[in-house]
Scaffold this motif. Structure first.
Motif, PDB file in Angstrom:
ATOM      1  N   VAL A  46     -18.359  -4.143  14.126  1.00  0.00           N
ATOM      2  CA  VAL A  46     -19.423  -2.961  14.358  1.00  0.00           C
ATOM      3  C   VAL A  46     -18.504  -1.871  14.211  1.00  0.00           C
ATOM      4  O   VAL A  46     -17.864  -1.596  15.089  1.00  0.00           O
ATOM      5  CB  VAL A  46     -20.220  -2.937  15.810  1.00  0.00           C
ATOM      6  CG1 VAL A  46     -20.847  -1.898  15.718  1.00  0.00           C
ATOM      7  CG2 VAL A  46     -20.918  -4.383  15.610  1.00  0.00           C
ATOM      8  N   HIS A  48     -18.693   1.272  14.915  1.00  0.00           N
ATOM      9  CA  HIS A  48     -19.726   2.291  15.745  1.00  0.00           C
ATOM     10  C   HIS A  48     -18.815   2.295  17.171  1.00  0.00           C
ATOM     11  O   HIS A  48     -18.407   1.342  17.851  1.00  0.00           O
ATOM     12  CB  HIS A  48     -21.142   1.952  15.771  1.00  0.00           C
ATOM     13  CG  HIS A  48     -22.098   1.657  14.702  1.00  0.00           C
ATOM     14  ND1 HIS A  48     -22.185   2.978  14.187  1.00  0.00           N
ATOM     15  CD2 HIS A  48     -22.086   0.792  14.019  1.00  0.00           C
ATOM     16  CE1 HIS A  48     -22.778   2.497  12.978  1.00  0.00           C
ATOM     17  NE2 HIS A  48     -22.862   1.202  12.890  1.00  0.00           N
ATOM     18  N   ALA A  51     -21.241   0.497  20.286  1.00  0.00           N
ATOM     19  CA  ALA A  51     -22.049  -0.825  20.225  1.00  0.00           C
ATOM     20  C   ALA A  51     -20.824  -1.846  20.172  1.00  0.00           C
ATOM     21  O   ALA A  51     -19.616  -1.666  19.977  1.00  0.00           O
ATOM     22  CB  ALA A  51     -22.896  -1.019  18.801  1.00  0.00           C
ATOM     23  N   ASP A 124     -26.449  -3.338  21.788  1.00  0.00           N
ATOM     24  CA  ASP A 124     -26.521  -1.676  21.275  1.00  0.00           C
ATOM     25  C   ASP A 124     -27.180  -1.025  22.444  1.00  0.00           C
ATOM     26  O   ASP A 124     -28.445  -1.115  22.740  1.00  0.00           O
ATOM     27  CB  ASP A 124     -27.167  -1.480  20.156  1.00  0.00           C
ATOM     28  CG  ASP A 124     -27.300  -0.109  19.616  1.00  0.00           C
ATOM     29  OD1 ASP A 124     -26.770   1.019  20.501  1.00  0.00           O
ATOM     30  OD2 ASP A 124     -28.098   0.410  18.417  1.00  0.00           O
ATOM     31  N   ARG A 132     -27.547   0.268  12.635  1.00  0.00           N
ATOM     32  CA  ARG A 132     -26.132   0.238  13.050  1.00  0.00           C
ATOM     33  C   ARG A 132     -25.739  -0.611  11.590  1.00  0.00           C
ATOM     34  O   ARG A 132     -26.419  -1.291  10.952  1.00  0.00           O
ATOM     35  CB  ARG A 132     -26.248  -1.169  14.096  1.00  0.00           C
ATOM     36  CG  ARG A 132     -26.281  -0.110  15.559  1.00  0.00           C
ATOM     37  CD  ARG A 132     -25.602   0.902  15.504  1.00  0.00           C
ATOM     38  NE  ARG A 132     -25.514   1.708  16.856  1.00  0.00           N
ATOM     39  CZ  ARG A 132     -24.749   2.069  17.711  1.00  0.00           C
ATOM     40  NH1 ARG A 132     -23.515   2.470  17.166  1.00  0.00           N
ATOM     41  NH2 ARG A 132     -24.934   2.421  18.896  1.00  0.00           N
TER      42      ARG A 132
END
Length: 140
Positions: A46, A48, A51, A124, A132
């Motif tokens: 992921v 991000h 997350a 998340d 996402r």
């Protein structure tokens, strides 16, 4: 030496609330195409800062238990140094240290080697980000 490396990006609508999103079916569909009954590794990542990926039982309350445990460990209040976004958003930036942004699973004969009740999930907690990406990569 591997015979193949295949990758795909999933776009996941996680919504505007904290969620545990089961990605097991999407991983299985990807492996049907990418692994073609071969052995290898499935990696999920992921990209991000707020997350993570968890291997957890879902549907029997464990996903809600995980979110409750994260609330206990990482309360959404004003204690965090990172202060932009929604109240308590700094905790979302600490989440990947507890629920990492990646997981690697063994694949045998084209199928993930998960336990009976295990699922692959996106975790998340960032209510300010409702979409996402999850990169799936098969090496086999």
């Amino acid at each position: 030496m591997s015979d193949s490396f295949t990758t795909r990006v999933l776009n996941v609508a996680s919504g505007s609330r904290e969620r545990v999103v089961d990605l097991t079916r999407e991983c299985e569909a990807f492996l049907r195409e990418a692994a073609a009954d071969r052995d290898g590794l499935l990696n999920l990542f992921v990209p991000h800062a707020t997350a993570g990926i968890a291997i957890i039982e879902t549907g029997a309350g464990s996903d809600d238990d995980l979110l409750a445990a994260l609330h206990t460990l990482l309360p959404a209040d004003d204690r965090w140094q990172h202060r932009h976004g929604s109240p308590g958003h700094g905790r979302d930036h600490v989440l990947p240290a507890i629920v990492p942004p990646h997981a690697t699973l063994p694949v045998v004969a084209g199928r993930m080697e998960l336990g009976t009740w295990q699922s692959v999930c996106l975790v998340d907690t960032n209510i300010s980000k409702d979409n996402r990406q999850v990169r799936l990569s098969f090496l086999g």
